[in-house]
Design an enzyme around this catalytic site. Structure first.
Site, PDB file in Angstrom:
ATOM      1  CG  PHE A   2      35.921  32.942  56.855  1.00 23.62           C
ATOM      2  CD1 PHE A   2      36.154  33.761  57.948  1.00 23.62           C
ATOM      3  CD2 PHE A   2      34.673  32.979  56.250  1.00 23.62           C
ATOM      4  CE1 PHE A   2      35.167  34.609  58.427  1.00 23.62           C
ATOM      5  CE2 PHE A   2      33.679  33.829  56.727  1.00 23.62           C
ATOM      6  CZ  PHE A   2      33.932  34.650  57.816  1.00 23.62           C
ATOM      7  CG  ASP A  58      39.195  33.909  51.144  1.00 22.82           C
ATOM      8  OD1 ASP A  58      39.355  35.138  51.192  1.00 22.82           O
ATOM      9  OD2 ASP A  58      38.135  33.344  51.482  1.00 22.82           O
ATOM     10  CE1 TYR A  65      32.728  41.574  54.767  1.00 23.71           C
ATOM     11  CE2 TYR A  65      31.814  41.305  52.575  1.00 23.71           C
ATOM     12  CZ  TYR A  65      32.228  40.766  53.774  1.00 23.71           C
ATOM     13  OH  TYR A  65      32.144  39.413  53.970  1.00 23.71           O
ATOM     14  CE  LYS A  66      35.787  40.066  56.100  1.00 23.10           C
ATOM     15  NZ  LYS A  66      36.054  38.650  55.797  1.00 23.10           N
ATOM     16  NE  ARG A  73      38.838  39.525  63.777  1.00 23.18           N
ATOM     17  CZ  ARG A  73      38.168  39.192  62.686  1.00 23.18           C
ATOM     18  NH1 ARG A  73      38.682  38.287  61.851  1.00 23.18           N
ATOM     19  NH2 ARG A  73      37.014  39.728  62.398  1.00 23.18           N
TER      20      ARG A  73
HETATM   21  C1  LIG Z   1      35.012  37.778  55.462  1.00 19.48           C
HETATM   22  C2  LIG Z   1      35.434  36.524  54.788  1.00 19.48           C
HETATM   23  C3  LIG Z   1      34.583  35.875  53.884  1.00 19.48           C
HETATM   24  C4  LIG Z   1      33.197  36.394  53.679  1.00 19.48           C
HETATM   25  O1  LIG Z   1      32.517  35.848  52.609  1.00 19.48           O
HETATM   26  P1  LIG Z   1      31.130  36.499  52.183  1.00 19.48           P
HETATM   27  O2  LIG Z   1      30.685  35.713  51.037  1.00 19.48           O
HETATM   28  O3  LIG Z   1      31.382  37.939  51.902  1.00 19.48           O
HETATM   29  O4  LIG Z   1      30.199  36.398  53.351  1.00 19.48           O
HETATM   30  C5  LIG Z   1      35.071  34.755  53.220  1.00 19.48           C
HETATM   31  N1  LIG Z   1      36.316  34.291  53.446  1.00 19.48           N
HETATM   32  C6  LIG Z   1      37.147  34.899  54.331  1.00 19.48           C
HETATM   33  C7  LIG Z   1      38.537  34.378  54.537  1.00 19.48           C
HETATM   34  C8  LIG Z   1      36.725  36.014  55.034  1.00 19.48           C
HETATM   35  O5  LIG Z   1      37.537  36.604  55.914  1.00 19.48           O
END
Ligand SMILES: *Cc1c(COP(=O)(O)O)cnc(C)c1O
Length: 421
Positions: free
Chosen positions: A130, A207, A232-233, A381
């Site tokens: 990401f 992660d 939040y996911k 997706r």
């Molecule tokens: C959604 C997501 C993030 C988001 O990071 P935030 O600090 O909450 O913006 C980070 N890494 C991955 C792999 C994600 O899917």
């Protein structure tokens, strides 16, 4: 093992036999609701998350005022332990709810960079990780005179363990990867990769943003050193709800994070001038935690625990099996191709398809009340949330997608992707 579900199966039969169907009413819905297949970006609101936030505002904050900190202060630890036990396979005192995923990644990667022997100057990640992870690691490397070695991963099939093995060695301090790839949903083999990284003498940071609440994780058994993830996911704790971090107990005394805030100070309220961090995971806290957010995470974790992460994964696999059959039967002839691993066991909670007009099709889907999301390049997706998506949702969504493309409806939409996507 997952069994195939033929495309011509009646989705209502599948819904009737679904042991998690009763959880749908735990979430807020409107009568004219869209079919929501984007819970992997922002989960739908559970009633109890709203209730938890209102409880903090209307009861605790209102009546207890400052005195509420007597119990609020332990909440990020308590909720971290709940999360650890119910779906992360971690022990008490290893998980903390605090800050965002990006900030937690910064804290953990910096702690490793700080503690690394002088000869280990490389942080390894992959180009499918990401973007925030890649940026944070680049920043940490720059601050510690290290370099980031980025291996190439196939965007539809995920990290290649052989390519990773070739990039990790005596010079490596840290390897950071996503467990479930955000774009394709490909699952990395946590145990095998962690073992390989350890054999080189480096530490492994996972992660878990797209895993937590969707795919069971066993941090203890896999040997993982560190982890971060958002709530939040698949956890449905609300936009920007605080994230979590995991630090293996045995490592806690060796690592010191870079942001020396008062919530990680021993005897915080002595207000003494010299920083002396708490032992344990509390040493990774920073400043005042957002209690409404932490209370939301508490309620969200409770909901997922009630359903059980194994039951959630079972249904997720079946939703994916049904969706895959429908994609093969009805969408491939219309120019869609699967952009996720074909093997369901190697896929997390979402399925990705490629189409040259993906952005426009996504816009047309919104117009027809089906919400998925668009990811570069040319991918749609479809996230399946076992707690509130039904087999009928998937049946309808694929019919809408097929109908849009069969009629060329997407041509009416601007091909330039929007700013938020
Ligand atoms: C959604 C997501 C993030 C988001 O990071 P935030 O600090 O909450 O913006 C980070 N890494 C991955 C792999 C994600 O899917």
């Amino acid at each position: 093992m997952v069994t195939d579900i033929p495309a011509d199966t009646d989705p209502r039969e599948l819904d009737r036999a679904d042991p998690l169907a009763r959880f749908r009413t735990q979430f807020a819905h409107d009568d004219d609701d869209a079919i929501y297949l984007d819970g992997n970006s922002l989960g739908r609101p559970p009633h109890r998350v709203r209730d938890a936030i209102m409880r903090v505002v209307d009861q605790e904050w209102r009546h207890e005022l400052i005195r509420a900190w007597n119990h609020w202060i332990d909440l990020p630890h308590k909720v971290g332990d709940d999360l650890a036990a119910s779906m992360l396979g971690a022990r008490p005192g290893e998980v903390l709810i605090w800050d965002s995923t990006s900030v937690n990644l910064y804290k953990l990667a910096s702690a490793v960079a700080q503690a690394a022997p002088k000869t280990r100057t490389v942080i390894v990640t992959d180009d499918d990780n990401f973007p925030t992870d890649q940026y944070i690691l680049q920043g940490v490397a720059e601050q510690h005179n290290m370099t980031v070695r980025t291996i190439h991963s196939d965007i539809d099939h995920g990290v290649d363990p052989a390519a990773l093995a070739a990039a990790v060695g005596k010079d490596t301090a840290l390897v950071c990867l996503s467990h479930v790839a955000y774009r394709s949903g490909a699952i990395a083999d946590m145990t095998a990769i962690t073992e390989m990284v350890h054999a080189s003498g480096a530490l492994m940071l996972w992660d878990l943003c797209h895993s937590v609440g969707s795919v069971p994780v066993d941090l203890t058994a896999s040997g993982a050193d560190l982890a971060v993830g958002c709530t939040y996911k698949h956890l449905n704790a609300g936009p920007g709800a605080p994230a979590f971090l995991y630090v293996r107990q045995e490592l806690q005394p060796q690592l010191r994070q870079p942001i020396w805030g008062w919530f990680s100070q021993t005897n915080q309220f002595d207000m003494s001038g010299d920083y002396n961090p708490l032992p344990g995971v509390g040493g990774f806290a920073v400043g005042t935690p957002g209690i409404m957010g932490v209370a939301a995470v508490e309620a969200a974790v409770e909901l997922v625990s009630e359903a059980g992460i194994d039951a959630i994964r079972q249904k997720s696999l079946r939703l994916n099996a049904y969706a895959s059959a429908l994609v093969a039967a009805e969408l491939t002839a219309l120019g869609f191709t699967l952009a996720s691993p074909a093997d369901l066991e190697k896929r997390g909670g979402h399925l990705t398809v490629h189409h040259p007009q993906a952005w426009q099709i996504g816009q047309a889907m919104h117009g027809r009340y089906v919400i998925g999301d668009y990811r570069e390049p040319d991918r749609i997706r479809l996230g399946f949330a076992p707690l509130y998506n039904s087999y009928s949702d998937i049946r309808s969504a694929v019919s809408v997608m097929a109908d849009i493309v069969a009629k060329g409806e997407q041509d009416r939409f601007d091909p330039t992707p929007g700013r938020v996507r």
